[in-house]
Design a protein around this motif. Sequence first.
Motif, PDB file in Angstrom:
ATOM      1  N   ILE A  80      15.669  12.426  13.319  1.00  0.00           N
ATOM      2  CA  ILE A  80      15.645  11.833  13.973  1.00  0.00           C
ATOM      3  C   ILE A  80      13.827  11.771  14.187  1.00  0.00           C
ATOM      4  N   HIS A 105      11.078  10.321  16.054  1.00  0.00           N
ATOM      5  CA  HIS A 105      10.629   9.707  17.205  1.00  0.00           C
ATOM      6  C   HIS A 105       8.776   9.775  18.412  1.00  0.00           C
ATOM      7  N   ARG A 121      19.127  13.138  25.136  1.00  0.00           N
ATOM      8  CA  ARG A 121      19.283  12.357  24.953  1.00  0.00           C
ATOM      9  C   ARG A 121      20.631  11.431  23.155  1.00  0.00           C
ATOM     10  N   VAL A 122      19.817  11.935  22.872  1.00  0.00           N
ATOM     11  CA  VAL A 122      19.949  11.876  21.486  1.00  0.00           C
ATOM     12  C   VAL A 122      21.263  12.982  21.274  1.00  0.00           C
ATOM     13  N   VAL A 149      24.669  11.486  23.679  1.00  0.00           N
ATOM     14  CA  VAL A 149      25.397  10.489  22.023  1.00  0.00           C
ATOM     15  C   VAL A 149      26.126  11.239  21.740  1.00  0.00           C
ATOM     16  N   TYR A 165      23.518   3.056  17.500  1.00  0.00           N
ATOM     17  CA  TYR A 165      23.435   2.958  18.837  1.00  0.00           C
ATOM     18  C   TYR A 165      21.947   3.674  18.740  1.00  0.00           C
ATOM     19  N   LEU A 166      21.783   4.558  18.058  1.00  0.00           N
ATOM     20  CA  LEU A 166      20.775   5.486  17.578  1.00  0.00           C
ATOM     21  C   LEU A 166      19.430   4.643  17.554  1.00  0.00           C
ATOM     22  N   VAL A 174      17.842   2.430  19.788  1.00  0.00           N
ATOM     23  CA  VAL A 174      16.807   3.304  20.897  1.00  0.00           C
ATOM     24  C   VAL A 174      15.496   3.053  20.860  1.00  0.00           C
ATOM     25  N   ILE A 176      13.288   6.102  19.008  1.00  0.00           N
ATOM     26  CA  ILE A 176      13.380   6.340  17.573  1.00  0.00           C
ATOM     27  C   ILE A 176      13.071   5.619  16.814  1.00  0.00           C
ATOM     28  N   LEU A 228      15.325   7.025  10.993  1.00  0.00           N
ATOM     29  CA  LEU A 228      16.597   7.910  10.852  1.00  0.00           C
ATOM     30  C   LEU A 228      17.516   8.023  10.350  1.00  0.00           C
TER      31      LEU A 228
END
Lengths: 227, 284
Positions: free
Chosen positions: A148, A150, A159-160, A163, A202-203, A206, A209, A212
Amino acid sequence: MSLLDVIGPVMVGPSSSHTAGACRIALLARHCLGCQPDQAQLELHGSFAKTGKGHGTHQALLAGLLGCYPDDERIPKALELAKAAGLEFDFMEKDLGDVHPNTVRLNLQKAEAKVSVVGSSLGAGLVKMIRINQFEANFSGSYHTLLIEHDDKPGVIARVARVLADDEVNIATIHSARQKRGGKALMSIEMDKRPAQYALEYLTNVSYISWLRMLPEVMSGDKHDAE
Amino acid sequence: MTLNELVDFSGLASEAILKEEFDTEAERDLAAQQMQKRIAEMRSSVERGLTSDKASITGMVGWNAKGLWEADDVLKAPLLKRVQAYAMAVNEENARMGRIVAAPTAGSAGTLPGALLGVADHLELSDEHLLNPMFLAAGIGKIIGQSMFIAGATGGCQAEIGSSAAMAAAAVCELLGGTAHMSVHAATMALMNTIGLVCDPVGGYVEVPCVSRNAFFSVHAVSSAQLALAGLESVIPPDEVVGAMASVGRMLPAELRETGEGGIAATPTGRRIALKMLGENTDM
Ligand code: SF4
């Protein structure tokens, strides 16, 4: 180490470091790009440059870029296969600095998408990915790995992790490196299983981010049969 | 588990290894399926290697296994010939980019199939008999690997061929009805007599002396099993022998650890071959 790592892997020879390891590094690089590249520049360092040819390192790297695992019998023909698949490649020797003697940088491109990845083959087929684009990295391909990119700001890792926890994914290792304070950062998370697709989606959405990638586990030849 | 613990186990050595590694029946069955596939892969690499005389990538090897296999058995020792030919068949397949099973490494991949499949075929034992010995071989490799990293580059060829010979010796011993005590002593004797063996591949390629080394050390493994089955033992306890190997490995200078700069690789002819390969390598 499991018993099946001692008698194994099933692999195309001749060298677990120069052939099987090289193939795995390229396979991980392909997943970093997210698709099959149509251009690849491969910079071979140290022993990869010196004895790579007699060890099939070139074929193994190209095979990995084409999605082959180390036991794939197409590895010896990878140069022809790459040409047939429209993959333009260029091998060169390059001093990559103070890194493991079996190291390669792969600069991959497909249309707009680009990635530059550095990986080392540590012996016995084990690998370590040490750079993704401008970021230092540290993951092994022995687990499902989430990469990821970010913004460097408080709470992103939490946060990650949240999830993943909600999806009951157990984290084996986590590594994070940033370019500069408040700039961009890259985190690599090695996990016991692949997160659900919705968690990944979802990620991806964000706001902080920016990139990914979900990389598969590439160590065990037995498991990919089942995929 | 240590070798000293395994040596005292009252059942078969493979049983102890399987018990320690797998908690459930399901895990064990899955691993057995995968190990069966490994046995089939080993067989296939032996068959391909015995019938091919295609040169390896560097051209140094490729015809040894077939040459021996098809030669007259002048010694009237079919087991010996079979074991050596099988071992080289696998390593020549490896050197020509064929598919093999690393055991524990690619460079030493011929020793275990040479010894275990060689003995089984000589005695006409079917492949089902090989499953438990294979798990034992893996278990022995794993235990050795806990004391030292199994690779020529870190511990010399003793770590690679020595470990593979120890694994194969234990496996052959159990295949022939050896107890845990005998199998561990077979492994120990194999290891004890490889200590100090340097890793010196010509030009850095896994071909010379590697292919012939697999032939020699698969026979070495069978001899170790023979001694152990007759009740002979290592005076030095198994774990101490592994410890000795690890300490010798640390003493080995870099020249003798897969750099292609010592031993056989550093002979005038070894250097000449390496230079020639390097020359070809620059115009890649
Ligand atoms: S000499 Fe080195 S490369 Fe050859 S089999 Fe022995 S450990 Fe492997």
